[in-house]
Design a protein around this motif. Structure first.
Motif, short mmCIF file in Angstrom:
data_model
loop_
_atom_site.label_atom_id
_atom_site.label_comp_id
_atom_site.label_asym_id
_atom_site.label_seq_id
_atom_site.Cartn_x
_atom_site.Cartn_y
_atom_site.Cartn_z
N VAL A 14 2.03 -1.30 7.17
CA VAL A 14 3.39 -1.35 6.64
C VAL A 14 4.40 -1.59 7.76
O VAL A 14 5.28 -2.46 7.67
CB VAL A 14 3.72 -0.04 5.89
CG1 VAL A 14 5.19 -0.03 5.47
CG2 VAL A 14 2.82 0.11 4.67
N LEU A 180 13.78 2.38 3.90
CA LEU A 180 12.79 1.99 2.89
C LEU A 180 11.45 1.69 3.53
O LEU A 180 10.40 2.07 3.01
CB LEU A 180 13.29 0.77 2.11
CG LEU A 180 12.35 0.25 1.01
CD1 LEU A 180 12.07 1.34 -0.02
CD2 LEU A 180 12.92 -1.00 0.34
N LEU A 181 11.47 1.00 4.66
CA LEU A 181 10.21 0.69 5.34
C LEU A 181 9.52 1.96 5.82
O LEU A 181 8.29 2.10 5.70
CB LEU A 181 10.48 -0.24 6.53
CG LEU A 181 9.22 -0.77 7.24
CD1 LEU A 181 8.45 -1.71 6.32
CD2 LEU A 181 9.59 -1.48 8.54
N LYS A 184 7.95 3.62 2.87
CA LYS A 184 6.72 2.93 2.47
C LYS A 184 5.57 3.28 3.42
O LYS A 184 4.42 3.47 2.99
CB LYS A 184 6.94 1.42 2.46
CG LYS A 184 7.84 0.93 1.34
CD LYS A 184 7.92 -0.58 1.30
CE LYS A 184 6.60 -1.18 0.89
NZ LYS A 184 6.68 -2.65 0.70
N ALA A 187 4.46 6.76 2.56
CA ALA A 187 3.68 6.75 1.32
C ALA A 187 2.27 6.21 1.56
O ALA A 187 1.30 6.73 1.02
CB ALA A 187 4.40 5.91 0.27
N ALA A 188 2.17 5.17 2.37
CA ALA A 188 0.85 4.60 2.66
C ALA A 188 -0.01 5.59 3.43
O ALA A 188 -1.20 5.78 3.16
CB ALA A 188 0.99 3.30 3.43
N PRO A 339 -3.27 1.45 -2.09
CA PRO A 339 -1.98 1.67 -2.75
C PRO A 339 -2.07 2.47 -4.05
O PRO A 339 -1.09 3.07 -4.48
CB PRO A 339 -1.48 0.24 -3.03
CG PRO A 339 -2.12 -0.59 -1.99
CD PRO A 339 -3.48 0.01 -1.79
N THR A 392 7.50 3.07 -4.07
CA THR A 392 7.24 2.07 -3.04
C THR A 392 5.97 1.26 -3.30
O THR A 392 5.82 0.15 -2.78
CB THR A 392 7.13 2.74 -1.66
OG1 THR A 392 6.10 3.75 -1.71
CG2 THR A 392 8.45 3.40 -1.28
N LYS A 393 5.06 1.80 -4.09
CA LYS A 393 3.80 1.10 -4.34
C LYS A 393 3.69 0.55 -5.77
O LYS A 393 2.62 0.06 -6.15
CB LYS A 393 2.62 2.06 -4.09
CG LYS A 393 2.53 2.57 -2.67
CD LYS A 393 2.21 1.46 -1.69
CE LYS A 393 2.03 1.99 -0.29
NZ LYS A 393 1.73 0.90 0.66
N GLU A 396 2.58 -2.98 -6.13
CA GLU A 396 1.33 -3.26 -5.43
C GLU A 396 0.12 -2.70 -6.17
O GLU A 396 -0.95 -2.56 -5.59
CB GLU A 396 1.39 -2.69 -4.01
CG GLU A 396 2.52 -3.26 -3.18
CD GLU A 396 2.58 -2.62 -1.80
OE1 GLU A 396 1.51 -2.27 -1.26
OE2 GLU A 396 3.68 -2.45 -1.27
#
Length: 578
Positions: A14, A180-181, A184, A187-188, A339, A392-393, A396
């Motif tokens: 990410v 946001l990045l 993400k 979250a990953a 994801p 965020t996912k 995906e």
């Protein structure tokens, strides 16, 4: 333990979108995940103590939050247990193909082979499988800790042999790193935490004192996992690694720390073995959870049965089949599955922590306010994480989980209603009427005279008040001689049982018998009609395909069209019969 192989890599993939500047945030994101891990470990120690029978978030929600909420928790756990198997196996094979790139094209078949091996070990029993996994676990943890130690103190040029010839996945010219990045990436990376609840789900699998052993295991899990995650993140920053296609981040770190030598291959092999065997987390926890759901009438009852080795065999086989489908559909690619991984488990985390707050508030033991505050803080963190991971996912593949969760809950409800209707018809929980004797009619289908026919009629006369032998005849020229021969032989034999001929123009076998049984039941209301079907059982398994399956055809038709009792009499043919 094995989630360190794909957790840091998920973060790096990410952050790579922001280029080298984004990669610098790997350690801060990992520290946030480690802090969440510490809260979860402390919370689940309390869950283990309060619910020593296992079940995790399902058991907590069942007692304190109601049946529907518990079903949501159970559905989320089922999804994540299945995904854990698929992710662990694909990540393990990715470690293998990173060391031997020529195997990359065969990764799907390798994944399926590993899944079959893990399933076979688990069918032998959880205790046996735990012993089998002890050595590779120790080798993996030792090799990761050694790699971190060597990498932190290593001087000199960094080897990049494993990544040579592979395309870089680092963003070109990107420098902005927004909130946001980072969300993400967080979250990953949370995919590394999805095994935390497994210990609480499978407490009954531990030896006595089970709860104390499970708590120690939970703490050991959290401590080792946190140290390895942070250590690997430090190495990523120290070696300025970047993600490349076809080579895992862990393989690059091993190459940079040890060099492309025997130690590198030891790390890769240990990673492959443990990631493949990390699926044991699901094989140990999911069958226990499914047995609890079956006990509560939300899944078919056969999931609660144990085989001779005290294994929930149906749960193990079901998990293997669904995981195999996921492996094939994903093409053996870990990044396709990750994801989807963390969403359901964070839903379960949140439900479990909220339920524990209710538990402490209701029980109010010594220090209950501190315990409730810990679980409440954990619920807040995991709830926010669940929202972040889902948002965020979503595009995906997370939408599949969002859709699957309610569908599984609806299936639970439908199965529960079906069992309730069955229980109502059976009047379960009520004192039944006194049993009474009813007139009993036994129908025996026959096709010829033999020792089997004699045994069948003997058994039938022992079972019923009236025995009727029936045979299906076909009014064709080629069949008339056989029909006349049976009629003649029956008259000569005189077994004391009437032979009734049922004519069939279509040469069918089952329908004429079932039609006769229906007419017999109408003619004798209140009588008990039993159809006794004589069959041979050969001495050898391969000889069974020599049978004509007439008994199965008759049994299927009678079961489908009537309410008669079906009794299949087996005549065993021993190997030394004369």
């Amino acid at each position: 333990m094995a989630s360190v192989a794909y957790g840091p890599e998920s973060i790096v993939l990410v952050l790579a979108a922001a280029g080298a500047h984004g990669m610098g945030f790997t350690l801060p994101v990992t520290l946030a995940i480690a802090a969440l891990l510490a809260v979860l470990v402390a919370s689940y120690r309390q869950v283990i103590a309060a619910f020593p029978d296992g079940g995790g978030s399902y058991a907590v929600a069942r007692r304190h939050l109601g049946r529907r909420t518990s079903l949501v928790a159970a559905a989320s756990l089922i999804l994540d247990y299945v995904l854990n198997v698929a992710v662990s196996v694909t990540a393990g094979v990715a470690a293998l193909t990173s060391a031997f790139p020529e195997l990359y094209g065969e990764r799907v078949w390798i994944c399926l082979g590993v899944l079959v091996l893990v399933t076979a070990v688990n069918l032998r029993g959880v205790v046996d499988s735990a012993k089998a996994f002890l050595v590779p676990t120790a080798v993996f943890v030792g090799s990761i800790l050694a790699m971190v130690a060597v990498g932190l103190f290593r001087d000199g040029p960094v080897s990049t042999a494993s990544a040579a010839g592979h395309a870089s996945a680092l963003g070109e010219g990107a420098t902005a790193v927004g909130a946001l990045l980072l969300l993400k990436a967080f979250a990953a990376g949370c995919s590394a935490l999805t095994g935390v609840e497994a210990v609480a789900n499978a407490v009954p699998s531990f030896r006595a004192p089970a709860a104390r052993r499970a708590q120690r295991t939970e703490v050991a899990l959290g401590a080792l996992l946190g140290v390895m995650l942070i250590g690997l993140s430090v190495l990523i920053g120290r070696f300025h690694l970047q993600p490349v296609e076809g080579v895992t981040v862990l393989a690059q770190l091993a190459d940079a720390s040890f060099g492309h030598n025997l130690a590198f291959y030891v790390v890769q092999f240990a990673t492959m073995v443990l990631l493949a065997l990390a699926a044991n987390t699901s094989f140990g926890g999911l069958p226990v959870l499914m047995s609890l759901l079956a006990r509560d009438n939300h899944l078919p009852h056969f999931f609660a049965l144990k085989a001779d080795r005290q294994v929930h065999r149906h749960g193990v086989v079901w998990l293997a089949l669904v995981s195999g489908v996921l492996l094939v559909l994903s093409g053996g690619d870990t990044n396709t599955l990750v994801p989807l991984f963390a969403i359901g488990v964070f839903v379960g985390f949140t439900i479990c922590q909220v339920g524990m707050v209710r538990h402490w508030y209701g029980e109010r033991p010594g220090g209950w306010r501190t315990k409730a505050a810990l679980n409440g803080f954990g619920a807040l963190l995991t709830g926010v994480s669940a929202v972040v991971v889902t948002a965020t996912k979503f595009t995906e593949g997370a939408w599949l989980i969002v859709l699957a969760l309610p569908l599984i809950v609806l299936a639970f409800e439908k199965i529960h209603r079906a069992y309730a209707q069955i229980g109502e018809r059976l009047e379960l929980g009520r004192v039944p009427q006194p049993p009474h004797r009813a007139h009993s009619l036994v129908v025996v289908p026959v096709s010829g005279l033999s020792r089997l026919t004699c045994q069948a009629l003997t058994a039938a006369r022992s079972l019923g008040d009236e025995v009727l032998a029936v045979t299906v005849t076909h009014p064709t020229a080629e069949d008339l001689p056989a029909t006349e021969a049976l009629r003649r032989d029956w008259e000569l034999w005189k077994p004391g049982v009437e032979l009734i001929e049922l004519s069939s123009d279509t040469r069918s076998l089952g329908r004429p018998v079932s039609r006769y049984v229906r007419e017999l039941a109408r003619a004798h209301p209140g009588a008990q009609v039993t159809v006794l079907i004589p069959e041979t059982e050969p001495a050898h398994l391969w000889q069974r395909m020599l049978q004509n399956q007439r008994g199965s055809v008759v049994a299927h038709a009678v079961r489908r069209d009537t309410d008669a009792v079906i009794c299949r009499l087996r005549f065993r043919i021993t190997a030394d019969a004369r």
